[in-house]
Design a protein around this motif. Structure first.
Motif, PDB file in Angstrom:
ATOM      1  N   ILE A  93      42.173  33.192  23.638  1.00  0.00           N
ATOM      2  CA  ILE A  93      43.081  34.106  24.357  1.00  0.00           C
ATOM      3  C   ILE A  93      42.684  34.206  25.829  1.00  0.00           C
ATOM      4  O   ILE A  93      43.516  34.134  26.730  1.00  0.00           O
ATOM      5  CB  ILE A  93      43.075  35.502  23.701  1.00  0.00           C
ATOM      6  N   THR A  94      41.367  34.355  26.038  1.00  0.00           N
ATOM      7  CA  THR A  94      40.894  34.458  27.425  1.00  0.00           C
ATOM      8  C   THR A  94      41.275  33.220  28.215  1.00  0.00           C
ATOM      9  O   THR A  94      41.792  33.308  29.330  1.00  0.00           O
ATOM     10  CB  THR A  94      39.363  34.619  27.440  1.00  0.00           C
ATOM     11  N   LEU A 112      47.385  30.670  32.098  1.00  0.00           N
ATOM     12  CA  LEU A 112      48.726  31.169  32.442  1.00  0.00           C
ATOM     13  C   LEU A 112      48.730  31.732  33.851  1.00  0.00           C
ATOM     14  O   LEU A 112      49.658  31.522  34.630  1.00  0.00           O
ATOM     15  CB  LEU A 112      49.149  32.254  31.455  1.00  0.00           C
ATOM     16  N   ALA A 113      47.653  32.446  34.153  1.00  0.00           N
ATOM     17  CA  ALA A 113      47.590  33.112  35.459  1.00  0.00           C
ATOM     18  C   ALA A 113      47.518  32.106  36.596  1.00  0.00           C
ATOM     19  O   ALA A 113      48.008  32.357  37.691  1.00  0.00           O
ATOM     20  CB  ALA A 113      46.396  34.048  35.507  1.00  0.00           C
ATOM     21  N   VAL A 114      46.881  30.963  36.335  1.00  0.00           N
ATOM     22  CA  VAL A 114      46.719  30.002  37.438  1.00  0.00           C
ATOM     23  C   VAL A 114      47.677  28.819  37.282  1.00  0.00           C
ATOM     24  O   VAL A 114      47.469  27.771  37.872  1.00  0.00           O
ATOM     25  CB  VAL A 114      45.260  29.491  37.519  1.00  0.00           C
ATOM     26  N   ARG A 115      48.747  29.025  36.471  1.00  0.00           N
ATOM     27  CA  ARG A 115      49.631  27.900  36.192  1.00  0.00           C
ATOM     28  C   ARG A 115      50.367  27.450  37.438  1.00  0.00           C
ATOM     29  O   ARG A 115      50.407  26.289  37.775  1.00  0.00           O
ATOM     30  CB  ARG A 115      50.629  28.300  35.119  1.00  0.00           C
ATOM     31  N   LYS A 116      50.986  28.417  38.097  1.00  0.00           N
ATOM     32  CA  LYS A 116      51.722  28.036  39.312  1.00  0.00           C
ATOM     33  C   LYS A 116      51.068  28.710  40.506  1.00  0.00           C
ATOM     34  O   LYS A 116      51.573  29.683  41.045  1.00  0.00           O
ATOM     35  CB  LYS A 116      53.189  28.454  39.178  1.00  0.00           C
ATOM     36  N   LEU A 117      49.947  28.168  40.909  1.00  0.00           N
ATOM     37  CA  LEU A 117      49.227  28.759  42.033  1.00  0.00           C
ATOM     38  C   LEU A 117      49.973  28.468  43.319  1.00  0.00           C
ATOM     39  O   LEU A 117      50.524  27.391  43.506  1.00  0.00           O
ATOM     40  CB  LEU A 117      47.813  28.178  42.120  1.00  0.00           C
ATOM     41  N   PRO A 160      52.632  33.993  45.608  1.00  0.00           N
ATOM     42  CA  PRO A 160      51.966  34.099  44.311  1.00  0.00           C
ATOM     43  C   PRO A 160      52.834  34.815  43.283  1.00  0.00           C
ATOM     44  O   PRO A 160      53.594  35.715  43.625  1.00  0.00           O
ATOM     45  CB  PRO A 160      50.713  34.923  44.629  1.00  0.00           C
ATOM     46  N   SER A 161      52.725  34.368  42.021  1.00  0.00           N
ATOM     47  CA  SER A 161      53.445  35.037  40.943  1.00  0.00           C
ATOM     48  C   SER A 161      52.754  36.363  40.623  1.00  0.00           C
ATOM     49  O   SER A 161      51.667  36.653  41.121  1.00  0.00           O
ATOM     50  CB  SER A 161      53.463  34.145  39.711  1.00  0.00           C
ATOM     51  N   LYS A 162      53.419  37.149  39.755  1.00  0.00           N
ATOM     52  CA  LYS A 162      52.839  38.454  39.419  1.00  0.00           C
ATOM     53  C   LYS A 162      51.498  38.296  38.727  1.00  0.00           C
ATOM     54  O   LYS A 162      50.535  39.009  39.020  1.00  0.00           O
ATOM     55  CB  LYS A 162      53.807  39.213  38.506  1.00  0.00           C
ATOM     56  N   LEU A 163      51.447  37.319  37.804  1.00  0.00           N
ATOM     57  CA  LEU A 163      50.209  37.106  37.047  1.00  0.00           C
ATOM     58  C   LEU A 163      49.100  36.637  37.978  1.00  0.00           C
ATOM     59  O   LEU A 163      47.944  37.052  37.848  1.00  0.00           O
ATOM     60  CB  LEU A 163      50.471  36.066  35.945  1.00  0.00           C
ATOM     61  N   GLN A 164      49.490  35.787  38.927  1.00  0.00           N
ATOM     62  CA  GLN A 164      48.486  35.322  39.890  1.00  0.00           C
ATOM     63  C   GLN A 164      47.980  36.484  40.734  1.00  0.00           C
ATOM     64  O   GLN A 164      46.781  36.615  40.993  1.00  0.00           O
ATOM     65  CB  GLN A 164      49.077  34.241  40.799  1.00  0.00           C
ATOM     66  N   ASN A 165      48.908  37.345  41.121  1.00  0.00           N
ATOM     67  CA  ASN A 165      48.496  38.531  41.871  1.00  0.00           C
ATOM     68  C   ASN A 165      47.506  39.362  41.080  1.00  0.00           C
ATOM     69  O   ASN A 165      46.508  39.831  41.626  1.00  0.00           O
ATOM     70  CB  ASN A 165      49.723  39.396  42.194  1.00  0.00           C
ATOM     71  N   PHE A 166      47.810  39.512  39.782  1.00  0.00           N
ATOM     72  CA  PHE A 166      46.918  40.307  38.945  1.00  0.00           C
ATOM     73  C   PHE A 166      45.539  39.651  38.878  1.00  0.00           C
ATOM     74  O   PHE A 166      44.514  40.320  39.040  1.00  0.00           O
ATOM     75  CB  PHE A 166      47.511  40.448  37.537  1.00  0.00           C
ATOM     76  N   MET A 167      45.531  38.330  38.665  1.00  0.00           N
ATOM     77  CA  MET A 167      44.254  37.628  38.578  1.00  0.00           C
ATOM     78  C   MET A 167      43.478  37.757  39.888  1.00  0.00           C
ATOM     79  O   MET A 167      42.259  37.946  39.889  1.00  0.00           O
ATOM     80  CB  MET A 167      44.482  36.137  38.273  1.00  0.00           C
ATOM     81  N   GLU A 168      44.212  37.663  40.989  1.00  0.00           N
ATOM     82  CA  GLU A 168      43.542  37.783  42.283  1.00  0.00           C
ATOM     83  C   GLU A 168      42.989  39.183  42.470  1.00  0.00           C
ATOM     84  O   GLU A 168      41.918  39.363  43.045  1.00  0.00           O
ATOM     85  CB  GLU A 168      44.509  37.430  43.407  1.00  0.00           C
ATOM     86  N   TRP A 169      43.743  40.155  41.921  1.00  0.00           N
ATOM     87  CA  TRP A 169      43.237  41.521  41.985  1.00  0.00           C
ATOM     88  C   TRP A 169      41.933  41.636  41.192  1.00  0.00           C
ATOM     89  O   TRP A 169      40.972  42.257  41.659  1.00  0.00           O
ATOM     90  CB  TRP A 169      44.279  42.499  41.448  1.00  0.00           C
ATOM     91  N   VAL A 170      41.910  41.002  39.988  1.00  0.00           N
ATOM     92  CA  VAL A 170      40.688  41.038  39.173  1.00  0.00           C
ATOM     93  C   VAL A 170      39.547  40.356  39.924  1.00  0.00           C
ATOM     94  O   VAL A 170      38.419  40.863  39.975  1.00  0.00           O
ATOM     95  CB  VAL A 170      40.914  40.357  37.800  1.00  0.00           C
ATOM     96  N   VAL A 171      39.862  39.211  40.538  1.00  0.00           N
ATOM     97  CA  VAL A 171      38.826  38.495  41.292  1.00  0.00           C
ATOM     98  C   VAL A 171      38.286  39.383  42.413  1.00  0.00           C
ATOM     99  O   VAL A 171      37.073  39.523  42.589  1.00  0.00           O
ATOM    100  CB  VAL A 171      39.386  37.177  41.880  1.00  0.00           C
ATOM    101  N   GLU A 172      39.221  39.996  43.160  1.00  0.00           N
ATOM    102  CA  GLU A 172      38.795  40.882  44.250  1.00  0.00           C
ATOM    103  C   GLU A 172      37.940  42.022  43.721  1.00  0.00           C
ATOM    104  O   GLU A 172      36.937  42.399  44.324  1.00  0.00           O
ATOM    105  CB  GLU A 172      40.034  41.467  44.960  1.00  0.00           C
ATOM    106  N   PHE A 173      38.370  42.542  42.554  1.00  0.00           N
ATOM    107  CA  PHE A 173      37.659  43.658  41.940  1.00  0.00           C
ATOM    108  C   PHE A 173      36.231  43.247  41.592  1.00  0.00           C
ATOM    109  O   PHE A 173      35.262  43.910  41.980  1.00  0.00           O
ATOM    110  CB  PHE A 173      38.426  44.095  40.692  1.00  0.00           C
ATOM    111  N   VAL A 174      36.120  42.109  40.864  1.00  0.00           N
ATOM    112  CA  VAL A 174      34.792  41.621  40.485  1.00  0.00           C
ATOM    113  C   VAL A 174      33.984  41.280  41.729  1.00  0.00           C
ATOM    114  O   VAL A 174      32.792  41.585  41.829  1.00  0.00           O
ATOM    115  CB  VAL A 174      34.916  40.392  39.556  1.00  0.00           C
ATOM    116  N   HIS A 175      34.694  40.682  42.678  1.00  0.00           N
ATOM    117  CA  HIS A 175      34.034  40.286  43.918  1.00  0.00           C
ATOM    118  C   HIS A 175      33.408  41.488  44.621  1.00  0.00           C
ATOM    119  O   HIS A 175      32.255  41.478  45.017  1.00  0.00           O
ATOM    120  CB  HIS A 175      35.062  39.611  44.819  1.00  0.00           C
ATOM    121  N   SER A 176      34.226  42.555  44.729  1.00  0.00           N
ATOM    122  CA  SER A 176      33.700  43.746  45.410  1.00  0.00           C
ATOM    123  C   SER A 176      32.573  44.373  44.593  1.00  0.00           C
ATOM    124  O   SER A 176      31.603  44.892  45.149  1.00  0.00           O
ATOM    125  CB  SER A 176      34.817  44.745  45.654  1.00  0.00           C
TER     126      SER A 176
END
Lengths: 162, 253
Positions: free
Chosen positions: B28-29, B35-40, B45-61
């Motif tokens: 699943i992961t 899915l999130a990086v399918r159409k980078l 950016p797609s909504k899912l990509q935005n979400f993933m980028e938000w997670v990346v930014e979150f983890v990054h910070s």
């Protein structure tokens, strides 16, 4: 506890490592790449914007200076035109005045000479006529010499009366 | 309480439910991430990509708050994998359970188990992988090995020295701390998720009356799952930065 199994333990580790490698290669690699690209893009655009701003400021300064220059030149041209115009006007007036004076003098001289001519011709005619008249009226009573003196005397009177 | 099906193959005791859970969570992961990086796209950016980028930014910070910015990159992927895998794992056991009843011995049910449960054994096939101490222990061990490997590789002098600080006789205390870190990491995650599932099983016994409790507890479990995933990740990052990063501040000492 009876559900501690080292097999699950090992499997969890292996599964996690495989997941990590797969994600790193197929998901996070591209994602980080895209984010890095976006970062660079934003940076580039900001740099561009800054450059454009500076350029436009330079242009504005140049435009201002050009405008100032043009204004100064226009002022100079107007001033020059003004002085030229007044000078020309003066010249024209001067010339006109000179011409008028010349014409007047000429007219005066002409009148004078005409008058003199007329006077001279009148004199001649009058003297001739007088002689004729006098000789006709008094014919032989008066001698030539007295006659001429008389005529001269009359002519003198004519000259002063004119 | 449910028993978990254990398959004995060639002397190995394979906990089928844990294996299923780990595999499903990992799949699943991975599918989510793919899915999130399918159409980078850089500028759309797609909504899912935005979400993933938000997670990346979150983890990054999260990571960047515990270690210097330039060292973050290699650990960002680890943090992302940890937070996604643990979050998916924590939620996996929530929506449903698969329980089978057994009255006879089979490859999963021993006579001993039948005796213990008075002839009726319930086998749970579906659970959160993080509700299994083996799995959280495995994750903690990865973190433990990584922390000490990085400490030895990147920061050897300071890493070894820290066992004997502030005085040499603090060594046993420091050793206990070092051991306690991964143990608490594993136990905290396991206990939170396991307790959640135990309570879900308990509420299920209430039948229809338990529905409101179930709704509330499911919602809270999602919250707990997110918090525990976040906690595991940030603690991992803190441990790594403690061991591997020699701060400029510490130079001054």
């Amino acid at each position: 506890m009876d559900n501690l199994h080292w097999e699950s333990f090992v499997y969890a580790i292996v599964a996690f490592l495989i997941l990590y490698l797969l994600l790193n290669k197929y998901a996070f690699g591209p994602l980080f790449g895209i984010m890095e690209k976006r970062r660079l893009l934003v940076k580039e655009q900001m740099d561009n914007a800054e450059k454009n701003r500076q350029e436009s400021e330079k242009f504005l300064e140049e435009q201002k200076q050009a405008l100032q220059q043009a204004r100064k030149e226009a002022y100079e041209i107007i001033e020059q035109a003004k002085t030229t115009g007044s000078k020309q006007a003066d010249e024209i007036v001067q010339a006109a005045r000179g011409e008028a004076n010349r014409l007047k003098d000429e007219a005066v001289r002409e009148i004078e000479s005409e008058k003199n001519k007329a006077v001279a011709s009148v004199k001649a005619q009058v003297s001739g006529l007088s002689v004729l008249i006098a000789s006709k009226i008094i014919e032989k009573q008066v001698d030539e010499k007295t006659q001429s003196e008389l005529v001269d005397k009359y002519l003198q009177e004519v000259g002063t009366k004119s | 309480m449910h028993e978990f099906p254990v398959l004995e193959v060639a002397g190995l005791h394979i906990d089928v439910s844990a294996f299923i859970a780990i595999t499903v969570s990992a799949i699943i992961t991975f599918v989510l991430a793919r899915l999130a990086v399918r159409k980078l796209s850089v500028d759309n950016p797609s909504k899912l990509q935005n979400f993933m980028e938000w997670v990346v930014e979150f983890v990054h910070s999260t990571i960047a708050s515990t270690m210097p910015m330039k060292r973050v990159r290699p650990f960002l992927a680890l943090g992302m994998t940890l937070i996604m895998f643990i979050f998916v794992s924590n939620l996996l056991g929530l929506p449903f359970g698969i329980v089978t009843e057994h009255h006879h011995t089979s490859s999963f049910v021993t006579q001993e188990m039948l005796d213990k449960h008075h002839g009726e054994v319930e086998l749970a096939w579906w659970k959160s992988p993080t509700a299994d101490l083996n799995v959280t222990g495995g994750l903690a061990l990865i973190v433990f090995i990584l922390v000490h490997f990085l400490g030895l590789k990147m920061n050897r002098k300071h890493y070894i020295k820290h066992y004997f600080q502030p005085f040499w006789f603090f060594f046993p205390l420091n050793l206990i701390e070092t051991i306690a870190k991964p143990v608490t990491l594993a136990l905290r995650l396991y206990a939170n998720i396991f307790a959640g599932e135990v309570l879900i099983a308990t509420i299920l016994m209430l039948g229809v009356v338990g529905t409101p409790f179930m709704i509330v507890w499911q919602g809270f479990s999602i919250f707990v799952g997110a918090i525990q995933a976040f906690l595991f990740t940030i603690l991992t990052m803190v441990y790594i930065s403690q061991a591997a990063i020699h701060d400029e501040e510490e130079h001054a000492h």
